[in-house]
Design an enzyme around this catalytic site. Structure first.
Site, PDB file in Angstrom:
ATOM      1  N   LYS A   1       0.918  -1.306  -0.033  1.00 29.33           N
ATOM      2  CA  LYS A   1       0.057   0.036   0.092  1.00 29.33           C
ATOM      3  C   LYS A   1       0.821   1.268  -0.195  1.00 29.33           C
ATOM      4  O   LYS A   1       1.649   1.444   1.021  1.00 29.33           O
ATOM      5  CB  LYS A   1      -0.823   0.019   1.381  1.00 29.33           C
ATOM      6  CG  LYS A   1      -1.751   1.315   1.441  1.00 29.33           C
ATOM      7  CD  LYS A   1      -2.846   1.178   2.547  1.00 29.33           C
ATOM      8  CE  LYS A   1      -3.535   2.541   2.362  1.00 29.33           C
ATOM      9  NZ  LYS A   1      -4.609   2.505   3.617  1.00 29.33           N
TER      10      LYS A   1
ATOM     11  N   LYS B   1      -2.176  -1.309  -3.935  1.00 26.68           N
ATOM     12  CA  LYS B   1      -3.108  -0.214  -3.814  1.00 26.68           C
ATOM     13  C   LYS B   1      -2.144   0.819  -3.769  1.00 26.68           C
ATOM     14  O   LYS B   1      -1.189   1.064  -3.149  1.00 26.68           O
ATOM     15  CB  LYS B   1      -3.933  -0.444  -2.438  1.00 26.68           C
ATOM     16  CG  LYS B   1      -4.810   0.600  -2.202  1.00 26.68           C
ATOM     17  CD  LYS B   1      -5.084   0.642  -0.791  1.00 26.68           C
ATOM     18  CE  LYS B   1      -6.046   2.125  -0.525  1.00 26.68           C
ATOM     19  NZ  LYS B   1      -6.520   2.206   0.752  1.00 26.68           N
TER      20      LYS B   1
HETATM   21  C1  PBG Z   1      -7.186   3.706   5.416  1.00 24.66           C
HETATM   22  C2  PBG Z   1      -7.541   3.488   4.022  1.00 24.66           C
HETATM   23  C3  PBG Z   1      -7.495   4.377   2.988  1.00 24.66           C
HETATM   24  C4  PBG Z   1      -7.910   4.058   1.809  1.00 24.66           C
HETATM   25  C5  PBG Z   1      -8.721   2.854   2.077  1.00 24.66           C
HETATM   26  N1  PBG Z   1      -8.244   2.472   3.653  1.00 24.66           N
HETATM   27  C6  PBG Z   1      -7.005   5.775   2.985  1.00 24.66           C
HETATM   28  C7  PBG Z   1      -5.574   6.104   3.608  1.00 24.66           C
HETATM   29  O1  PBG Z   1      -4.738   5.185   3.617  1.00 24.66           O
HETATM   30  O2  PBG Z   1      -5.158   7.344   3.604  1.00 24.66           O
HETATM   31  C8  PBG Z   1      -7.983   4.688   0.348  1.00 24.66           C
HETATM   32  C9  PBG Z   1      -9.032   4.178  -0.559  1.00 24.66           C
HETATM   33  C10 PBG Z   1      -9.218   4.978  -1.510  1.00 24.66           C
HETATM   34  O3  PBG Z   1      -8.954   6.234  -1.747  1.00 24.66           O
HETATM   35  O4  PBG Z   1     -10.268   4.624  -2.410  1.00 24.66           O
HETATM   36  N2  PBG Z   1      -7.811   3.290   6.169  1.00 24.66           N
END
Ligand code: PBG
Length: 328
Positions: free
Chosen positions: A201, A254
Site C-alpha cells: 500500500k 493499492k
Molecule cells: C485507510 C484506507 C485508505 C483507503 C483505504 N483504506 C486511506 C488512506 O490510507 O489514507 C483509501 C481508499 C481509496 O482512496 O479509495 N484506512
C-alpha cells in the site's frame, strides 16, 4: 514465455484476427467477470442517512438501514461482496470506537449477515477513521508507534470476526500486523477467517477523495512513515513476502492504476490470489473528465478495469462495480 519468432509479413498478418467483432471477442485474452468486483461501502452511525460524497459522484455515506438497502440492490445486480469502512460518532486518541463491539462496522456486519447471509462481508481494519488525529495508529512524540498499535488492530480484527466479517482486510501498514491478527483470530476459533492484506500500500495522493468520504485525513503530517514510497518496487516484493509468511491469504496492491507494474510483478513472483484497489482518486478522475465531456466515461472505466485484471489482479475493489457489472 511464448515464442515470438513469427514468420514475417505477408505470411503473418495480425489484423486477420481483428477483422470482425466475433473474431475479436473469441480471441480476447482478458475478460472481466461478474465475480471480479468488491464494492466499498461507507457506513455511518444513525438511521435514515444517505449523504453523497461531493468528490465521489454516486458514492454515499450510509446509515445501516441504507446499507441494507444497498446490499439488496448489489445482490440483485450480481455483486456479492462488500468492503466496509466505518464513520464513527466519536473519535479519540487511540481510535477506541474502531474496536468497540458495538462499533459502526461491527453493527453493520452483524446486520448484513443477518439479513443477507449470502453477501460476503470484508472489513477494513485500520484506526485512521476512528482516531482524533487521523493517523492509522497510536501517536507518541508525533510519531505513529508500531508495536502499541498492533494490539489495537488485533482487537479490532477480532470484533469484526465476532460480528460476522467473512474476510479481515488490514490497511494500516504497521509491521507485523498480519501475524498479530492471525494469532488473535486463531486463539478465538476463527482459524478459517481469511486475511486479505493491504500488502503493498503506497502513500498516495490518489486517496484524496476517500479521505473526504471516510473523514480520515491526518490532522498533521502525512502517512509516509508507514505507507510505501511510490518510487519503490523491490520493497513491495518484500512487503508481500512478509505478509505471506505472517499468514496472509490474499495480498493487495493499492492503488491499482498507477501501479500496474507492481501487480504484474506480484503475479509473476507469488502464487496466491491478488486483489487490486482501484482507489477513490482513480474513480473521481474518470468521473470528472466524463462529466466535462472530455472522455467517454463508460469506455474508459471498462478499459481501466480490464487493464487492472490484465496486469494480474484476480479481484478488484472498485467504486465502479455497479456500473461495470451492467456492461458485462
Ligand atoms: C485507510 C484506507 C485508505 C483507503 C483505504 N483504506 C486511506 C488512506 O490510507 O489514507 C483509501 C481508499 C481509496 O482512496 O479509495 N484506512
Amino acid at each position: 514465455m511464448s515464442n515470438f519468432n513469427l514468420p514475417n509479413f505477408p505470411v503473418s498478418r495480425l489484423r486477420r484476427l481483428r477483422k470482425t467483432a466475433n473474431l475479436r471477442d473469441m480471441f480476447r485474452e482478458t475478460h472481466l467477470t461478474r465475480n471480479d468486483f468488491i464494492f466499498p461501502l461507507f457506513v455511518a452511525e444513525g438511521a435514515n442517512f444517505k449523504r453523497e460524497i461531493s468528490s465521489m459522484p454516486n458514492m454515499f455515506q450510509l446509515s445501516i438501514d441504507n446499507v441494507l438497502r444497498e446490499c439488496e440492490e448489489l445482490l440483485n445486480l450480481g455483486i456479492k461482496s462488500v468492503l466496509l469502512f466505518g464513520i464513527p460518532d466519536f473519535k479519540d486518541e487511540t481510535g477506541s470506537s474502531g474496536y468497540a463491539s458495538d462499533g459502526v462496522v461491527q453493527k453493520a456486519s452483524r446486520e448484513i449477515k443477518k439479513n443477507y447471509p449470502e453477501m460476503l462481508v470484508i472489513t477494513d481494519v485500520c484506526l485512521c477513521e476512528y482516531t482524533s488525529h487521523g493517523h492509522c495508529g497510536v501517536i507518541e512524540n508525533e510519531y505513529v508507534q508500531n508495536d502499541a498499535t498492533l494490539e489495537l488492530l488485533a482487537k479490532q480484527a477480532l470484533t469484526h470476526a465476532q460480528n460476522g466479517a467473512d474476510i479481515i482486510a488490514p490497511s494500516d501498514m504497521m509491521d507485523g500486523r498480519i501475524a498479530a491478527i492471525r494469532k488473535i483470530l486463531d486463539e478465538n476459533n476463527f482459524q478459517e477467517t481469511p486475511i486479505m492484506a493491504y500488502a503493498a500500500k503506497y502513500s498516495s495522493a490518489f486517496y484524496g477523495p476517500f479521505r473526504e468520504a471516510a473523514e480520515s485525513a491526518p490532522q498533521f503530517g502525512d502517512r509516509k512513515s508507514y505507507q510505501m514510497d511510490f518510487g519503490n518496487s523491490d520493497e513491495a516484493m518484500r512487503e508481500i513476502a512478509l505478509d505471506i509468511q505472517e499468514g496472509a491469504d490474499i495480498v493487495m496492491v493499492k492503488p491499482a492504476l498507477s501501479y500496474l507494474d507492481i501487480i504484474r510483478r506480484t503475479k509473476d513472483n507469488f502464487n496466491l490470489p491478488i486483489c487490486a484497489y482501484n482507489v477513490s482518486g482513480e474513480y473521481s478522475m474518470i468521473k470528472a473528465a466524463a462529466e466535462k465531456g472530455w472522455i467517454d466515461g463508460e469506455k474508459v472505466m471498462m478499459e481501466t478495469l480490464t487493464a487492472i485484471k490484465r496486469a494480474g489482479a484476480d479481484v478488484i475493489i472498485t467504486y465502479f462495480a455497479k456500473e461495470a457489472i451492467k456492461l458485462i
